[in-house]
Design a protein around this motif. Structure first.
Motif, short mmCIF file in Angstrom:
data_model
loop_
_atom_site.label_atom_id
_atom_site.label_comp_id
_atom_site.label_asym_id
_atom_site.label_seq_id
_atom_site.Cartn_x
_atom_site.Cartn_y
_atom_site.Cartn_z
N ARG A 83 33.36 38.64 46.34
CA ARG A 83 33.11 37.75 47.47
C ARG A 83 34.08 36.58 47.53
O ARG A 83 34.13 35.86 48.53
N GLN A 84 34.83 36.37 46.46
CA GLN A 84 35.78 35.26 46.44
C GLN A 84 37.10 35.67 47.10
O GLN A 84 37.44 36.85 47.17
N THR A 85 37.82 34.66 47.57
CA THR A 85 39.12 34.95 48.16
C THR A 85 40.15 35.20 47.07
O THR A 85 39.99 34.74 45.94
N GLY A 86 41.21 35.92 47.41
CA GLY A 86 42.24 36.21 46.43
C GLY A 86 42.06 37.58 45.81
O GLY A 86 41.31 38.44 46.30
N THR A 88 40.70 40.31 43.45
CA THR A 88 39.38 40.50 42.83
C THR A 88 39.46 40.55 41.31
O THR A 88 38.63 39.96 40.61
#
Length: 208
Positions: A83-86, A88
């Motif tokens: 779910r985080q940006t960037g 995985t």
């Protein structure tokens, strides 16, 4: 999945390399990998079949065992990383390194992650002056992680701190050995996390 309670050296042998699950013992000739560098079991020395799936599975199991997580816990961390940006894989490593039990281990409060996890669970560690007994709690940049004053005379903690110079403290952490205190300078980057794991294979496994 049941919690593994068997000999941890068996896990290193299964993965075929040192995962440093027993602290200083892993640095000596008593390490199981040094004596028997093949998988455990009666077929351990037999021919091993490999496939893309088996290679990905081994990388996932390796990473999970290094940090001492059960499958459900590990999957939860992975979903949070997704779910985080960037990237995985990098987010996954950063989340795992930011766990309180891992930070306590990296600072030298425990000789192994398992020992550090036990210290956190038993209330020997504080974050920003407050006792926190949740091993999976995530630290943030600027947090101060310390051993409680009443716990600083424990033999296990003192012995672990004496041997921390041998493995070193990551540059994203700052240790005040005399004060039994560590500061999180910043969250770690991919280049600052040195593990014998290909995290991209873990991402590919869960993306199937």
């Amino acid at each position: 999945m049941a919690k593994y309670r068997g000999p941890v050296c068996r896990l290193c042998r299964r993965e075929g390399e040192k995962l440093f699950l027993k602290g200083s013992r892993c640095m000596t000739e008593k390490c199981a990998i040094e004596r028997r560098s093949y998988p455990p079991g009666q077929h351990g020395q037999g021919r091993q079949r490999t496939s893309d799936y088996s290679l990905q599975l081994r990388e996932k199991q390796k990473l999970r065992r290094i940090y001492g997580l059960q499958e459900r816990q590990f999957r939860g961390v992975f979903e949070r990383a997704e779910r985080q940006t960037g990237v995985t894989g990098e987010a996954l490593l950063r989340l795992l390194e930011s766990r309180l039990d891992n930070v306590a281990y990296r600072l030298g409060f425990g000789a192994s992650r398992r020992e550090a996890r036990q210290l956190v669970s038993h209330g020997h560690v504080t974050v920003n002056g407050r006792k926190l007994n949740v091993p999976g709690a995530l630290v943030r940049a600027g947090d101060v992680v310390a051993v409680r004053e009443r716990s600083r005379n424990l033999v296990t903690i003192q012995a672990a701190l004496e041997s921390v110079d041998g493995r070193g403290v990551p540059e994203w952490l700052e240790l005040d050995k005399a004060g039994f205190t560590g500061t999180v300078r910043a969250l770690p980057t991919k280049d600052q996390i040195t593990l014998p794991v290909n995290e991209q294979m873990v991402v590919e496994l869960y993306s199937r």
